[in-house]
Design an enzyme around this catalytic site. Structure first.
Site, short mmCIF file in Angstrom:
data_model
loop_
_atom_site.label_atom_id
_atom_site.label_comp_id
_atom_site.label_asym_id
_atom_site.label_seq_id
_atom_site.Cartn_x
_atom_site.Cartn_y
_atom_site.Cartn_z
N LYS A 147 12.77 -5.51 13.89
CA LYS A 147 11.30 -5.42 13.75
C LYS A 147 10.64 -6.24 14.85
O LYS A 147 9.70 -5.79 15.51
CB LYS A 147 10.85 -5.88 12.36
CG LYS A 147 11.15 -4.85 11.28
CD LYS A 147 10.95 -5.37 9.86
CE LYS A 147 11.35 -4.29 8.86
NZ LYS A 147 11.45 -4.76 7.47
N GLN A 172 10.26 -9.83 4.06
CA GLN A 172 11.42 -8.96 3.88
C GLN A 172 11.94 -9.04 2.45
O GLN A 172 12.09 -10.14 1.90
CB GLN A 172 12.51 -9.36 4.90
CG GLN A 172 13.71 -8.44 4.93
CD GLN A 172 13.42 -7.05 5.49
OE1 GLN A 172 12.45 -6.84 6.20
NE2 GLN A 172 14.27 -6.11 5.16
N ASP A 189 3.01 -3.81 4.69
CA ASP A 189 3.99 -3.06 3.90
C ASP A 189 3.29 -2.14 2.91
O ASP A 189 3.91 -1.25 2.34
CB ASP A 189 4.85 -4.05 3.09
CG ASP A 189 6.28 -4.12 3.57
OD1 ASP A 189 6.74 -3.14 4.20
OD2 ASP A 189 6.94 -5.14 3.31
N1 GUN Z 1 13.61 -4.24 2.70
C1 GUN Z 1 14.08 -3.00 2.93
N2 GUN Z 1 13.07 -2.20 3.35
C2 GUN Z 1 11.95 -2.95 3.38
C3 GUN Z 1 10.60 -2.68 3.72
O1 GUN Z 1 10.20 -1.57 4.08
N3 GUN Z 1 9.75 -3.72 3.61
C4 GUN Z 1 10.17 -4.95 3.20
N4 GUN Z 1 9.26 -5.92 3.10
N5 GUN Z 1 11.41 -5.23 2.87
C5 GUN Z 1 12.29 -4.24 2.97
#
Ligand code: GUN
Length: 302
Positions: free
Chosen positions: A62, A106, A129
């Site tokens: 990311k 995350q 998100d």
């Molecule tokens: N863990 C796995 N996919 C995601 C996501 O799209 N957002 C977040 N915050 N954690 C994740």
């Protein structure tokens, strides 16, 4: 179609990597014009608690892509022992930081930290998100808001492949807050007839065989066999499971038994190279959207 009847038919592959690359190009251009207009470079803060190896890879990717499109990236790697109140203090600092336009924590979080409290401490306009109650509520009420990244990636690919989806029967396997539930809401907004299957669903195969659009997001690799799929259906595989090979390497697989499904489906996303790349591209799109909201632009329509 049975498991043992191979056919010469081959589904066309939905290339999420190529679509994500075109999104990155557009986002990079939009970041330049945003900077020209407002003198602001959008910034994304990513918070990881603990040292889950898969999560570490995701957050590093990311950050890499954030730089790549010309945004600022702020990484916060916190130890497994971090308390909920320490995490909430960091979120409040990031909420108040004008250089941070988007905040992503995350998931999953270590046990002892309530994810819903953490997510709902993020200001709705920085919730890239789209998982907080305000943004999920907006989605459920068909109001403009920030859309969760993976479901948004699925719908962008589906629109690109199918155009108008009104009246199509979409079956979503999995009802998580992260993917299944928001995706079902998005597909409803597209005019699909939506069924959600989950761990308690009976006769799941009878349901999936009726799907014009079949989307699976369970993390159970090989769950969806060829004979679960209606011939010609569009199949989207959101599952990501990391398998260890005999040579000690790791391999990523999805929920779909690909070698069977490819002979039945009309179109199918591969794993890797399908939905995975779309998730990060949509996160960056959401960060730009968040920055636009923070300079007073109105929220976009889905
Ligand atoms: N863990 C796995 N996919 C995601 C996501 O799209 N957002 C977040 N915050 N954690 C994740």
């Amino acid at each position: 179609m049975t498991h043992s009847s191979p056919s010469s038919h081959k589904a066309s592959l939905i290339d999420g990597k190529a679509y994500a690359a075109s999104l990155y190009t557009r986002i990079r251009e939009d970041i330049i014009s945003f900077h020209e207009q407002y003198g602001i470079t959008p910034g994304l803060a990513v918070v990881l608690v603990g040292n889950d190896p898969a999560s570490e890879i995701y957050v590093r990717n990311k950050a890499l892509q954030t730089h790549h499109v010309g945004m600022r990236s702020f990484m916060h790697m916190l130890p497994e022992t971090t308390s909920e109140s320490e995490l909430l203090t960091l979120i409040k600092q990031l909420n108040a930081d004008p250089a941070v336009h988007g905040i992503l924590v995350q998931l999953p979080l270590p046990s002892g930290i309530e994810a819903h409290r953490v997510i709902n401490t993020i200001l709705p306009q920085k919730d890239v998100d789209g998982l907080g109650e305000v943004n999920i509520g907006r989605l459920a009420s068909n109001r403009p808001g920030i859309i969760p990244c993976t479901p948004l990636g699925c719908v962008l690919l589906l629109r690109d492949q199918l155009g108008d989806m009104k009246g199509q029967h979409a079956v979503v396997i999995g009802c998580s807050h992260l993917v299944g539930k928001p995706l079902a809401l998005l597909l409803l907004a597209e005019g699909c007839t939506v069924s959600i299957a989950h761990i308690h669903t009976r006769d799941i195969k009878v349901l999936t065989q009726q799907a014009d659009i079949l989307i699976t997001a369970t993390g159970c690799h090989g769950l969806v066999r060829g004979d679960w799929i209606k011939p010609g259906a569009t199949v989207i595989d959101v599952g990501i499971t990391r398998l260890q090979t005999e040579e000690g390497k790791s391999r990523i697989v999805g929920d779909v038994f690909f070698d069977e499904a490819v002979h039945v489906a009309g179109r199918i996303t591969p794993v890797p190279g399908g939905i995975g790349p779309m998730t990060i591209a949509c996160l960056l799109e959401n960060t730009l959207t968040a920055a636009r909201i923070q300079v007073g632009k109105s929220l976009p329509c889905v």
